[in-house]
Design a protein around this motif. Structure first.
Motif, PDB file in Angstrom:
ATOM      1  N   ALA A  22      24.210  27.516  21.449  1.00  0.00           N
ATOM      2  CA  ALA A  22      23.569  27.174  20.173  1.00  0.00           C
ATOM      3  C   ALA A  22      23.809  25.725  19.814  1.00  0.00           C
ATOM      4  N   VAL A  23      24.271  24.956  20.774  1.00  0.00           N
ATOM      5  CA  VAL A  23      24.596  23.565  20.520  1.00  0.00           C
ATOM      6  C   VAL A  23      23.484  22.690  21.078  1.00  0.00           C
ATOM      7  N   TYR A  24      23.171  21.659  20.348  1.00  0.00           N
ATOM      8  CA  TYR A  24      22.166  20.718  20.842  1.00  0.00           C
ATOM      9  C   TYR A  24      22.700  19.309  20.672  1.00  0.00           C
ATOM     10  N   GLU A  86      15.988  24.234  18.350  1.00  0.00           N
ATOM     11  CA  GLU A  86      15.833  24.835  17.019  1.00  0.00           C
ATOM     12  C   GLU A  86      15.944  26.351  17.098  1.00  0.00           C
ATOM     13  N   ASN A  87      15.266  26.953  18.082  1.00  0.00           N
ATOM     14  CA  ASN A  87      15.306  28.412  18.212  1.00  0.00           C
ATOM     15  C   ASN A  87      16.703  28.902  18.579  1.00  0.00           C
ATOM     16  N   LEU A  91      18.805  31.456  16.349  1.00  0.00           N
ATOM     17  CA  LEU A  91      19.333  32.687  16.929  1.00  0.00           C
ATOM     18  C   LEU A  91      20.830  32.799  16.677  1.00  0.00           C
ATOM     19  N   ALA A  92      21.554  31.703  16.856  1.00  0.00           N
ATOM     20  CA  ALA A  92      23.004  31.716  16.610  1.00  0.00           C
ATOM     21  C   ALA A  92      23.295  32.017  15.139  1.00  0.00           C
ATOM     22  N   ALA A  93      22.513  31.433  14.233  1.00  0.00           N
ATOM     23  CA  ALA A  93      22.710  31.698  12.800  1.00  0.00           C
ATOM     24  C   ALA A  93      22.443  33.167  12.486  1.00  0.00           C
ATOM     25  N   MET A  94      21.406  33.728  13.086  1.00  0.00           N
ATOM     26  CA  MET A  94      21.090  35.139  12.843  1.00  0.00           C
ATOM     27  C   MET A  94      22.168  36.045  13.428  1.00  0.00           C
ATOM     28  N   ASP A  98      24.339  38.630  11.355  1.00  0.00           N
ATOM     29  CA  ASP A  98      24.427  40.031  11.771  1.00  0.00           C
ATOM     30  C   ASP A  98      25.886  40.476  11.858  1.00  0.00           C
ATOM     31  N   LYS A  99      26.735  39.622  12.420  1.00  0.00           N
ATOM     32  CA  LYS A  99      28.166  39.937  12.518  1.00  0.00           C
ATOM     33  C   LYS A  99      28.773  40.061  11.121  1.00  0.00           C
ATOM     34  N   ASN A 100      28.412  39.143  10.216  1.00  0.00           N
ATOM     35  CA  ASN A 100      28.925  39.204   8.841  1.00  0.00           C
ATOM     36  C   ASN A 100      28.474  40.477   8.147  1.00  0.00           C
ATOM     37  N   ILE A 101      27.240  40.885   8.368  1.00  0.00           N
ATOM     38  CA  ILE A 101      26.723  42.123   7.761  1.00  0.00           C
ATOM     39  C   ILE A 101      27.496  43.320   8.290  1.00  0.00           C
ATOM     40  N   GLU A 102      27.757  43.345   9.608  1.00  0.00           N
ATOM     41  CA  GLU A 102      28.515  44.458  10.187  1.00  0.00           C
ATOM     42  C   GLU A 102      29.926  44.525   9.591  1.00  0.00           C
TER      43      GLU A 102
END
Length: 139
Positions: A22-24, A86-87, A91-94, A98-102
């Protein structure tokens, strides 16, 4: 883009290139003018076969077409790499969300079970104390 008396003297392209998951990394590329360093690097490249390409017809028209294709490919690659960066970032942010929601769901389920158990215990104590009060009255 650098200008000198209404003429473009240099064209630079800045974009993001994916580095890892997720690094650019920001990248810049000098598109124009096609400087001596770029031409020297091209001359040093080995041709993959023994058959060298030949230019038939007007060499200037062919050179213009090749420069046009070089610019198109450079811009296309920059757009594709920037979009991939960007994608990957999205994806990394999502995935983090998702991990935070779990984790939040786990905490809420634990709290729910503790409160439910507390309510059940309370009702059982009421039933037991009522039973003991009835037993005490009957004796």
């Amino acid at each position: 883009m650098r200008r000198s008396q209404e003429h473009i003297t240099e064209l630079l392209l800045f974009y993001n290139r994916p580095a890892s998951a997720a690094v650019y990394a920001p990248v810049h590329q000098r598109l124009l003018p096609l400087d001596e360093l770029w031409q020297r690097q091209l001359r040093e490249l080995r041709w993959p076969t023994k058959n060298l390409p030949e230019v038939q017809g007007d060499g200037i028209a062919t050179l213009r077409a090749l420069v046009r294709e070089y610019l198109f490919i450079s811009l296309f690659r920059a757009c594709a790499e920037s979009l991939a960066s960007e994608n990957a970032s999205r994806l990394a942010a999502m995935q983090r969300a998702d991990k935070n929601i779990e984790e939040l769901l786990e905490n809420l389920n634990g709290t729910f079970h503790r409160l439910r158990q507390s309510g059940i215990d309370e009702e059982l104590f009421d039933v037991i104390s009522g039973f003991e009060a009835l037993n005490a009255q009957q004796q």
